[in-house]
Motif scaffolding. Structure first.
Motif, PDB file in Angstrom:
ATOM      1  N   LEU A 185       0.796  -1.260   0.018  1.00 54.79           N
ATOM      2  CA  LEU A 185       0.037   0.049   0.042  1.00 54.79           C
ATOM      3  C   LEU A 185       0.697   1.243   0.072  1.00 54.79           C
ATOM      4  CD1 LEU A 185      -2.913  -0.984   2.588  1.00 54.79           C
ATOM      5  CD2 LEU A 185      -2.555  -1.519   0.053  1.00 54.79           C
ATOM      6  N   SER A 186       2.109   1.116  -0.543  1.00 52.79           N
ATOM      7  CA  SER A 186       2.877   2.096  -0.507  1.00 52.79           C
ATOM      8  C   SER A 186       3.594   2.582  -2.045  1.00 52.79           C
ATOM      9  CB  SER A 186       4.321   1.987   0.266  1.00 52.79           C
ATOM     10  OG  SER A 186       4.034   1.619   1.575  1.00 52.79           O
ATOM     11  N   GLY A 187       2.888   3.835  -2.681  1.00 53.77           N
ATOM     12  CA  GLY A 187       3.270   4.055  -3.956  1.00 53.77           C
ATOM     13  C   GLY A 187       2.656   3.399  -4.846  1.00 53.77           C
ATOM     14  N   GLY A 188       3.060   2.987  -6.125  1.00 56.37           N
ATOM     15  CA  GLY A 188       2.487   2.146  -7.051  1.00 56.37           C
ATOM     16  C   GLY A 188       1.269   3.011  -7.689  1.00 56.37           C
ATOM     17  N   SER A 189       0.142   2.164  -7.624  1.00 57.33           N
ATOM     18  CA  SER A 189      -1.088   2.987  -8.300  1.00 57.33           C
ATOM     19  C   SER A 189      -1.539   3.878  -7.341  1.00 57.33           C
ATOM     20  CB  SER A 189      -2.448   1.684  -8.340  1.00 57.33           C
ATOM     21  OG  SER A 189      -2.718   1.374  -7.178  1.00 57.33           O
ATOM     22  N   GLY A 190      -1.126   4.070  -6.085  1.00 55.92           N
ATOM     23  CA  GLY A 190      -1.387   5.196  -5.364  1.00 55.92           C
ATOM     24  C   GLY A 190      -0.325   6.279  -4.802  1.00 55.92           C
ATOM     25  N   SER A 191       0.432   6.450  -5.830  1.00 51.74           N
ATOM     26  CA  SER A 191       1.732   7.470  -5.179  1.00 51.74           C
ATOM     27  C   SER A 191       1.436   8.716  -4.710  1.00 51.74           C
ATOM     28  CB  SER A 191       2.654   7.496  -6.392  1.00 51.74           C
ATOM     29  OG  SER A 191       1.996   8.035  -7.571  1.00 51.74           O
ATOM     30  N   PHE A 192       0.095   9.152  -5.211  1.00 54.54           N
ATOM     31  CA  PHE A 192      -0.274  10.588  -4.756  1.00 54.54           C
ATOM     32  C   PHE A 192      -1.432  10.217  -3.325  1.00 54.54           C
ATOM     33  CE2 PHE A 192      -0.387  12.249  -9.284  1.00 54.54           C
ATOM     34  CZ  PHE A 192       0.858  12.326  -9.185  1.00 54.54           C
ATOM     35  N   VAL A 193      -1.798   9.229  -3.079  1.00 55.08           N
ATOM     36  CA  VAL A 193      -2.908   9.262  -1.886  1.00 55.08           C
ATOM     37  C   VAL A 193      -2.172   8.386  -0.728  1.00 55.08           C
ATOM     38  CG1 VAL A 193      -4.590   9.319  -3.606  1.00 55.08           C
ATOM     39  CG2 VAL A 193      -3.810   6.928  -3.219  1.00 55.08           C
ATOM     40  N   GLY A 194      -3.189   7.954   0.033  1.00 53.64           N
ATOM     41  CA  GLY A 194      -2.571   7.118   1.264  1.00 53.64           C
ATOM     42  C   GLY A 194      -3.382   6.355   1.702  1.00 53.64           C
ATOM     43  N   THR A 195      -3.383   5.361   2.480  1.00 55.33           N
ATOM     44  CA  THR A 195      -4.260   4.241   3.001  1.00 55.33           C
ATOM     45  C   THR A 195      -5.530   4.631   3.715  1.00 55.33           C
ATOM     46  OG1 THR A 195      -2.535   2.591   2.970  1.00 55.33           O
ATOM     47  CG2 THR A 195      -4.312   2.204   4.080  1.00 55.33           C
ATOM     48  N   LEU A 196      -6.550   4.105   3.431  1.00 51.94           N
ATOM     49  CA  LEU A 196      -7.840   4.450   4.306  1.00 51.94           C
ATOM     50  C   LEU A 196      -8.180   2.957   4.720  1.00 51.94           C
ATOM     51  CD1 LEU A 196      -9.953   6.275   1.228  1.00 51.94           C
ATOM     52  CD2 LEU A 196      -8.619   7.390   3.104  1.00 51.94           C
ATOM     53  N   ILE A 197      -8.686   3.324   6.102  1.00 48.09           N
ATOM     54  CA  ILE A 197      -9.064   1.993   6.731  1.00 48.09           C
ATOM     55  C   ILE A 197     -10.501   1.945   6.844  1.00 48.09           C
ATOM     56  CG2 ILE A 197      -8.844   0.735   8.721  1.00 48.09           C
ATOM     57  CD1 ILE A 197      -6.305   0.898   7.267  1.00 48.09           C
ATOM     58  N   GLY A 198     -11.087   0.765   6.420  1.00 47.35           N
ATOM     59  CA  GLY A 198     -12.424   0.923   6.353  1.00 47.35           C
ATOM     60  C   GLY A 198     -13.241  -0.406   6.146  1.00 47.35           C
ATOM     61  N   VAL A 199     -14.744  -0.295   5.630  1.00 43.36           N
ATOM     62  CA  VAL A 199     -15.415  -1.365   5.138  1.00 43.36           C
ATOM     63  C   VAL A 199     -15.931  -1.694   3.983  1.00 43.36           C
ATOM     64  CG1 VAL A 199     -16.110  -1.555   7.810  1.00 43.36           C
ATOM     65  CG2 VAL A 199     -17.518  -0.432   6.156  1.00 43.36           C
ATOM     66  N   TYR A 200     -16.399  -2.814   3.489  1.00 45.43           N
ATOM     67  CA  TYR A 200     -16.852  -2.690   2.040  1.00 45.43           C
ATOM     68  C   TYR A 200     -17.962  -3.923   2.098  1.00 45.43           C
ATOM     69  CZ  TYR A 200     -14.027  -7.324   1.739  1.00 45.43           C
ATOM     70  OH  TYR A 200     -13.645  -8.376   1.886  1.00 45.43           O
ATOM     71  N   ALA A 201     -18.731  -3.834   1.134  1.00 44.50           N
ATOM     72  CA  ALA A 201     -19.735  -4.805   0.715  1.00 44.50           C
ATOM     73  C   ALA A 201     -19.972  -5.167  -0.859  1.00 44.50           C
ATOM     74  CB  ALA A 201     -21.027  -4.478   1.293  1.00 44.50           C
ATOM     75  N   THR A 202     -20.141  -6.292  -1.092  1.00 46.33           N
ATOM     76  CA  THR A 202     -19.819  -6.791  -2.628  1.00 46.33           C
ATOM     77  C   THR A 202     -20.613  -7.863  -2.981  1.00 46.33           C
ATOM     78  OG1 THR A 202     -18.627  -6.889  -4.790  1.00 46.33           O
ATOM     79  CG2 THR A 202     -17.809  -7.658  -2.506  1.00 46.33           C
ATOM     80  N   CYS A 203     -21.402  -8.097  -4.198  1.00 44.45           N
ATOM     81  CA  CYS A 203     -21.696  -9.381  -4.664  1.00 44.45           C
ATOM     82  C   CYS A 203     -20.770  -9.974  -5.543  1.00 44.45           C
ATOM     83  CB  CYS A 203     -23.305  -9.325  -4.984  1.00 44.45           C
ATOM     84  SG  CYS A 203     -23.530  -8.080  -6.494  1.00 44.45           S
ATOM     85  N   ASN A 204     -19.705  -9.188  -5.703  1.00 43.43           N
ATOM     86  CA  ASN A 204     -18.730  -9.896  -6.428  1.00 43.43           C
ATOM     87  C   ASN A 204     -19.162 -10.008  -8.124  1.00 43.43           C
ATOM     88  OD1 ASN A 204     -16.032 -10.039  -5.127  1.00 43.43           O
ATOM     89  ND2 ASN A 204     -17.229 -11.019  -3.645  1.00 43.43           N
ATOM     90  N   GLY A 205     -19.876  -9.317  -8.643  1.00 39.70           N
ATOM     91  CA  GLY A 205     -20.072  -9.260  -9.942  1.00 39.70           C
ATOM     92  C   GLY A 205     -21.599  -9.899 -10.456  1.00 39.70           C
ATOM     93  N   ALA A 206     -22.087 -10.458  -9.572  1.00 39.97           N
ATOM     94  CA  ALA A 206     -23.610 -11.039  -9.626  1.00 39.97           C
ATOM     95  C   ALA A 206     -24.569  -9.849  -9.995  1.00 39.97           C
ATOM     96  CB  ALA A 206     -24.154 -11.684  -8.656  1.00 39.97           C
ATOM     97  N   GLY A 207     -25.533 -10.232 -11.060  1.00 37.00           N
ATOM     98  CA  GLY A 207     -26.347  -9.107 -11.173  1.00 37.00           C
ATOM     99  C   GLY A 207     -26.330  -8.165 -12.722  1.00 37.00           C
TER     100      GLY A 207
END
Length: 579
Positions: A503-525
């Protein structure tokens, strides 16, 4: 004296210094890049970059330069820039570096929203009350082919905008009309001359910029002229601030702004990265640091910026206080959110990745209800392009080198692939997840490190019970993910570790880590919707506590009562934001 650092700066070298004070950087830990600050009637205000996260452009207020209260977001409603968010294609587009200034009772925040096709990208917001989200206006839009706009008023009242390059244009602040671009100065030869700020002092226009890119070669340089359009003469002391080529813990120092306190002392803020010279592990990204500024007493009248270190000594700080208006949390406070009030407000320090779907996040008696999104955090399922943008994710900045985050989850997946959990999130291309998911009709834990997945069955007897998910850092280079029954922490199961380098640099060299929650049906629908009947996830007892803050490779900031000048900063008030 009162100072708006985009207006006239007094011809003042600073009063005789009182006893020096000691403080620790960063003053805004966690992802707070490209800071711009000003002081009005003894209160300091800062804004930082937010790119595609929403709400965007946080305003922090402080009376002592150490305790910073999150009092509003400038970009806080979809109607201010309708359609912009979901039309933003990349992970690090959106709200680039802003400038905050004050004049005649009005606060101004000027910024560029980058990479929305066929739309004006320059935005100028106004407010007479920065403690109220609703007070921030819809923006005046203007063409801005270059990033990092500065705002400066000259003696005759004309307003000017300087941008990357470095070029200057006169601006009509009511209509957004821009005058012709005038090139000013291209820096000292470093790449990407950008982040300009203009100040006037002692008959000179001072043009301070960043150059060298925002990584290891980042630096601040300065030039001055008798006319706002130049010619500009560079300082013989350039760069006036940098840690490049050093062994310092704080690297990438640059993109600064200068301002005065009420006693006339000069200060500066800049971004910096706590990576050390190895520049490999820095999950919090670019943070905001503070440094004292003096002016050369040899008659040359160039500013002298104190080098950025973790422990600083300089001007006497204003008296420590947390007596700041507004209803947001202080950046150093823990999160203690239960989401018990139906329809209650979402705490101000929680943000989304782009504007969320309407109704996706709602406070209820059962906790924070999160509607499952069709896409995963990676935004990778098929279907129309918006599916990659409407991720069901909410998080807060990681603001501590060591921390503990936990949340209680009530979730009963009904079909394979339905998932909800916790995440350390840099971008949709770089994140670490621990979720509860149904796999072949078996409730399971899924530990997902940027696509590398490990699955294990939920222990027998846990089905239908509230599960507590936890992310912890006991050393600043590694995340640990665990689960347990909320009613019995002795049931804790360690489910995976991951390096902070992911979570350092790479695709997020301008941003920083966020800590949180998520929910997904992983492509169904279909489209952006999961199948009808998909259950919601409910999160409650959201807790984040800082456990340690490194200011060098080996030293942490003293805890309350154990270090001079740290008592107010480490004070942990248990705020619940009315939820």
């Amino acid at each position: 004296m009162r100072l708006s650092s985009g207006v006239m700066l007094a011809a003042l070298a600073g009063p005789a210094a009182a006893a020096n004070s000691t403080y620790y950087n960063p003053i805004l830990p966690g992802w707070h890049s490209d800071p711009s600050c000003t002081q009005v009637d003894g209160t300091f205000y800062c804004v930082t970059s937010t790119f595609i996260s929403f709400p965007g452009l946080p305003i922090y207020a402080s009376k002592d330069l150490i305790n910073w209260k999150h009092v509003s977001h400038v970009w806080n409603r979809e109607s201010q820039l309708p359609g912009y968010s979901w039309a933003t294609p990349e992970q690090q587009n959106g709200m680039f570096a802003a400038t905050i200034r004050y004049r005649d009772g009005v606060f101004y925040v000027i910024c560029e929203y980058l990479n929305v096709e066929d739309k004006d990208s320059g935005v100028l917001f106004k407010s007479t009350n920065p403690y109220d989200d609703a007070s921030w206006s819809d923006p005046v839009t203007f063409p801005a082919p270059k990033i990092d706009p500065d705002l400066f008023w000259d003696d005759d009242g004309k307003a000017y905008v300087a941008t990357q390059g470095i070029q200057l244009q006169e601006m009509n602040l009511d209509t957004g009309a821009m005058g012709p671009a005038v090139p000013l100065w291209n820096g000292t030869g470093g790449v990407w001359p950008e982040g300009p700020h203009i100040y006037k002092r002692g008959g000179y226009y001072y043009l301070m910029i960043a150059e060298g890119g925002t990584a290891e070669d980042h630096a601040i340089t300065i030039a001055r002229a008798k006319s706002i359009t130049g010619p500009y003469t560079p300082s013989p002391n350039n760069p006036i601030l940098t840690n490049r080529g050093s062994q310092e813990y704080f690297q990438t120092v640059g993109h600064g702004d200068l301002f005065q306190d009420a006693a006339g002392n000069w200060w500066g803020t800049a971004l910096a990265t706590r990576s050390g010279p190895e520049y490999k592990s820095y999950p919090m990204g670019r943070e905001t640091v503070l440094f004292p500024v003096t002016w050369a007493g040899d008659g040359s009248d160039w500013p002298i910026l104190q080098p950025v270190r973790g422990k600083m000594s300089g001007w006497a700080l204003p008296p420590p206080t947390r007596d700041v208006p507004g209803d947001g949390p202080f950046n150093s406070d823990p999160d203690v959110y239960d989401f018990k009030t139906k329809g209650g407000a979402i705490p101000r320090n929680l943000v989304y990745w782009r504007v969320p779907r309407e109704g996706a996040f709602t406070a209820t008696e059962k906790g924070l209800q999160v509607v499952l999104g069709r896409n995963s955090l990676a935004g990778l399922p098929g279907g129309p392009e918006p599916a990659a943008k409407a991720i069901s994710f909410i998080g807060r900045r990681q603001t501590d080198s060591l921390f503990t985050f936990s949340v209680d989850l009530d979730f009963s997946p009904k079909a394979d692939g339905q998932e909800a959990g916790v995440t350390a999130f840099l971008t949709q291309n770089a994140n670490i997840q621990l979720g509860v998911v149904l796999v072949e009709e078996q409730p399971s834990f899924r530990f997902n490190v940027s696509g590398q997945v490990k699955t294990s069955a939920v222990p027998k007897g846990w089905e239908g019970k509230t599960v507590r998910l936890e992310i912890k850092m006991v050393k600043p280079t590694e995340y640990t993910f665990s689960a347990m029954l909320a009613a019995d922490e002795k049931t804790r199961v360690a489910l995976g570790t991951a390096s902070a380098e992911l979570l350092s640099g790479g695709s997020g060299s301008f941003v920083g880590t966020l800590i949180g929650v998520y929910a997904t049906c992983n492509g169904a629908g279909e489209g952006i919707d999961c199948p009808a009947g998909t259950p919601n996830a409910y999160f409650k007892r959201w807790r984040y506590t800082g456990d340690g803050q490194y200011f060098s490779e080996t030293e942490t900031v003293p805890r309350e009562g154990k270090g001079k000048g740290k008592g107010m900063r480490r004070k942990r008030s248990m705020l619940d934001s009315g939820l």
